[in-house]
Design an enzyme around this catalytic site. Structure first.
Site, PDB file in Angstrom:
ATOM      1  N   HIS A  87       0.829  -1.210   0.000  1.00  0.00           N
ATOM      2  CA  HIS A  87       0.000   0.000   0.000  1.00  0.00           C
ATOM      3  C   HIS A  87       0.865   1.263   0.000  1.00  0.00           C
ATOM      4  CE1 HIS A  87      -3.623  -2.348   0.669  1.00  0.00           C
ATOM      5  NE2 HIS A  87      -4.311  -1.246   0.474  1.00  0.00           N
ATOM      6  N   LYS A 135     -10.419  -7.653   7.797  1.00  0.00           N
ATOM      7  CA  LYS A 135     -11.168  -7.914   9.017  1.00  0.00           C
ATOM      8  C   LYS A 135     -11.041  -6.713   9.944  1.00  0.00           C
ATOM      9  CE  LYS A 135      -7.410 -10.406  11.387  1.00  0.00           C
ATOM     10  NZ  LYS A 135      -7.028  -9.809  12.657  1.00  0.00           N
TER      11      LYS A 135
END
Lengths: 183, 280
Positions: free
Chosen positions: A38, A103
């Site tokens: 990222h 999650k």
């Protein structure tokens, strides 16, 4: 709560009909990326350079799989905790990313970007990594091989089970679900 | 003087790194099965079904339960009448980790430098807590510890006046704020007392006690049960999707404290609460 089967890439219509708590079986291509990948993707966007993967309508799965044992498509591959990607996610959403799988809850800037650009956040069951690997039919490193488990992989998935955790209208399964059972 | 070969230690550690990552111990498995039975929320029940199915697949197909195969933590008790031959103790453990993680297709998750990065590519070094004790045995607890639940752990240097109520607030708020991040249903290790660093270690050690066992001190046994009940009233539930089953155990470890200090630490373990024990 509704149930859907969806093919990637996702259209705006796909994303906009999803509500927190819905169950979705995903099939098609998805991409993996976590912390270090990222950081690199965002740096490329900021420098105005091309990305190694397409973003428009695509889904990024936050996962660093275990090594692939012989004869398998991939090693165990469950979701990692999503909040660590929160500093980077809004820019990727702005550039077309339609979905994320991870999650745990997302922060306000991510939710705002999801509302503004119609993106959805799915949760897969954390720790169900051997089970989830069964719905991944192929895996290929497409960028940042030097990052090992954190490299970007192109995955083909078939009926990959997820739940809509946070939708593009601010719906949040964590808040709504926990409220029902909190004493 | 009993002799134990370093190569033997490496061999055992390597084997247990793999077994811990493929198979839950019976006490943890039973704790999770109980949660599946008890969960009332449909979303939570489905998560528990997936967790149990995952455990079955991992065990039978020798796949890691979780892709995060952990930072390898070792609690070692070395008898002072043991002589380790043919190499260093810590080298032997790291050799075991290196081989176990490579041969078992376990993920290598350790960065050599915390700020500048650089994966060590073999999951070493292990974190080793060594105690020298009387006797001629080497006892090893092999604990692969995942990052997701470790990140939700915390420590507080509380005021002695905060007392039992302070401990309860610290644990319950910590679990509520952790929400779905540490992969509930979780196991909560609580350290009370000692110094700053010792307290954190107590909290981790508390994770080693078998699920369903009772604290030997009735006072802390009662507190463990109260904390478990309070944690399961938060509504967090399996995967944080809402439900009754947030934790399957709360374990406490204590140590004497300084008159001015009241350290309390909480170490969270995910539902894949992995550990193996061996005595050499």
């Amino acid at each position: 709560m509704a149930e859907y089967s969806m093919e990637t890439p996702l259209s705006k219509e796909d994303v906009e009909k999803l509500k927190a708590g819905d169950r979705v079986s995903l099939s098609g291509t998805i991409y993996t990326a976590r912390d270090s990948a990222h950081e690199r993707l965002v740096k490329l966007i900021e420098d105005g350079k091309d990305l190694p993967i397409p973003l428009e309508g695509q889904i990024i799965y936050y996962v660093g799989p275990a090594p692939t044992p012989p004869g398998r498509a991939i090693g165990s591959a469950g979701p990692t905790t999503s909040y660590r990607m929160d500093p980077y996610a809004p820019l990727l959403i702005e550039h077309g990313l339609a979905g994320m799988i991870g999650k745990g809850e997302r922060s306000e800037p991510v939710v705002e970007a999801m509302k503004k650009h119609s993106a959805v956040y799915f949760a897969a069951t954390g720790g169900a990594a051997a089970l989830i690997a069964g719905s991944i039919t192929s895996s290929e490193v497409v960028a940042y091989e030097d990052l090992g488990a954190e490299a970007i992989r192109k995955l083909e998935v078939k009926d990959f089970p997820v739940i809509v955790a946070q939708d593009c209208n601010g719906g949040n399964v964590y808040v709504e679900g926990q409220k029902k059972y909190a004493e | 003087m009993k002799e134990i070969e370093a190569g033997r230690i490496a061999e055992v550690v390597g084997k247990l790194c793999q077994e811990a990552n493929f198979e839950l111990e019976d006490d943890v498995q039973e704790g999770l099965e109980k949660m599946f039975e008890e969960e009332e929320s449909p979303a939570g029940k489905e998560v528990m079904r997936q967790i149990l199915e995952n455990s079955r697949i991992a065990r039978t197909e020798k796949l890691p339960l979780c892709q995060d195969t952990g930072y390898l933590v070792v609690f070692a008790e070395l008898g002072q009448d043991v002589h380790i031959t043919g190499g260093g103790f810590e080298d032997a453990i790291n050799e075991g980790v290196r081989n176990g993680y490579a041969d078992g297709y376990l993920r290598k998750s350790i960065l050599a430098d915390p700020v500048r990065g650089g994966n060590t590519k073999d999951n070493t070094p292990a974190v080793i807590h060594l105690r020298l004790v009387p006797g001629d045995k080497l006892k090893l607890y092999i604990v692969p510890k995942g990052g997701g639940s470790e990140n939700m752990s915390r420590i507080a240097m509380m005021k002695p006046a905060d007392g039992v109520e302070g401990i309860k607030d610290f644990v319950v708020n910590g679990v509520r704020e952790a929400s779905g991040n540490p992969c509930p249903p979780i196991m909560v290790g609580v350290g009370i007392g000692g110094t700053f660093e010792m307290c954190a270690q107590l909290a981790k050690k508390a994770l080693l006690r078998p699920v369903g066992s009772t604290h030997e001190d009735p006072f802390y046994d009662k507190l463990e049960k109260e904390l478990l009940e309070l944690v399961n009233r938060t509504g967090v539930g399996p995967a944080g999707l809402g439900g009754r089953c947030t934790a399957f155990a709360v374990h406490i470890e204590t140590a004497p404290r300084h008159i001015a200090s009241f350290p309390v630490a909480m170490n969270i373990n995910c539902h894949s609460a992995r550990h193996k024990y061996v005595e050499l």
